[in-house]
Scaffold this active site. Sequence first.
Site, PDB file in Angstrom:
ATOM      1  N   ASP A 192     -18.989  20.063  84.599  1.00  0.00           N
ATOM      2  CA  ASP A 192     -19.424  21.417  84.961  1.00  0.00           C
ATOM      3  C   ASP A 192     -18.322  22.145  85.722  1.00  0.00           C
ATOM      4  OD1 ASP A 192     -20.688  23.722  85.748  1.00  0.00           O
ATOM      5  OD2 ASP A 192     -22.317  22.727  86.832  1.00  0.00           O
ATOM      6  N   HIS A 205      -5.502   7.655  73.052  1.00  0.00           N
ATOM      7  CA  HIS A 205      -6.407   6.659  73.632  1.00  0.00           C
ATOM      8  C   HIS A 205      -5.646   5.543  74.343  1.00  0.00           C
ATOM      9  CE1 HIS A 205      -9.937   4.275  74.247  1.00  0.00           C
ATOM     10  NE2 HIS A 205     -10.667   4.861  73.324  1.00  0.00           N
TER      11      HIS A 205
END
Length: 458
Positions: A399, A173
């Site tokens: 996607d 992170h």
Amino acid sequence: MVETRTDMLKVLDSFCVSPPPGSVPTISLPLTYFDFSWLACVPVQRLFFYEFPHPTLHFVETTLPLLKRSLSLTLQHFFPYAANVMCPQSPGKPYIHYTEGGGSVTFTVAESTADFDHVVADYPRDVKCLHPFVPQLPPAHVTEDGVRVLPTLAFQVTVFPNSGICIGSIYCHAVGDGKSFMHFMRSWTSVFRSGGDLACLENSLPLFNRDVIKDPFGLESVQLKNYWRWVSSCGENSAPTAGKVRATFVLSRAHAERLKHLVTAVDTEQLHISTFVVTCAFIWVCLIKSKESVTDDDDDKFYYFLFAFDGRNRLEFPVPATYFGNCLQPCVTDVKKSELTGEDGIVLAAKAFGKTIKEMGSRGLRWGEHWASTIIERAKTGRLTPLAGSPKLRVYDTDFGWGRPCKVELTHIDHDGAISMTESRDGQGGTEVGLALNKNQMDEFVTVFEQNLKQLRV
């Protein structure tokens, strides 16, 4: 391919993916005070599941080559994910370092015989159900001159023959927040869908210029001291997962609108009452009520909810939307247990969230020197609930050409006690919340959640 097997998982191959040769020079990038605190946190583990009704051989022969090539091409524009975080001994500052020809991302290919429908279900399942699909970061190591070297990203692609695919990720992170990571993921999917044409990225390249992060209140020295205090006092810790189950709960847009109406009807302060606020309030109240049967806490004790919001263009200085790094401000909301579990618990919790966000908007970075101490103090009580993720990250827009993900999970919440939040996969404005609890509390939570949902009369 070299195959290794576990119970229901067969590792087919493992290799490293680098940016194309000569595309990225050897380069170092400093971390900012927004990044330092995340070095003490567990890596983020996010799994993207897709329907993929093809055999493993079809994936290996037709999909895998372009997946690797498009990742390589994308990494040249997101080189920190192929780099390492370098942590020198005190008083040195941690930084990101990429070595030309040496930076890479570990990429594992596996096959699973697990029931795909069960894996992606919303109902409670053993937390271990998802752990085989989480990749492993290469181990950290220490150089001869005492610099700790942390790899930043790894992927594992798991094929469920004739059913689905999981793109599993784990990343540090400190390199970038969720918005930066999802910028990278959507860029990768765009390059994949284009067949490797990088022209699709021309209008959405990341910005690495650290000069946009100003430090008007001297927060770098404060956060560095906090970082060195953490390094000297503790190592990596995570909560046990034995006996835990995880489930996903969905609040529709209609539920959120009903909740907002209930809150604003009694809100005389004109606070920030959004879908995010009412969803947090609803889930938090259900969570605290589900704990009542297993705890004996005094009703006057405060419970705490930790969340973060994107500071881009919300600070004393402008930060472009494409900035790559961390730009999150932690927010802690405090509410008494008696208020949370009372008749108006959801309304009071939502007003508390709205007040916290309004105060943060006015204070900006002025309370930054107290971030770490405030969170640590609250965490020690055992009554702090952290939130991971955000509906604004648009994880379901990832996607590759196989359609939108059928499920996205954050699995590190199994270890740190957080709850996760994403936008709803149906794209209709709802919200998904993930929880990992012991089985008894999960049963209680399901009961409370369903009761409160019915009372909304949607």
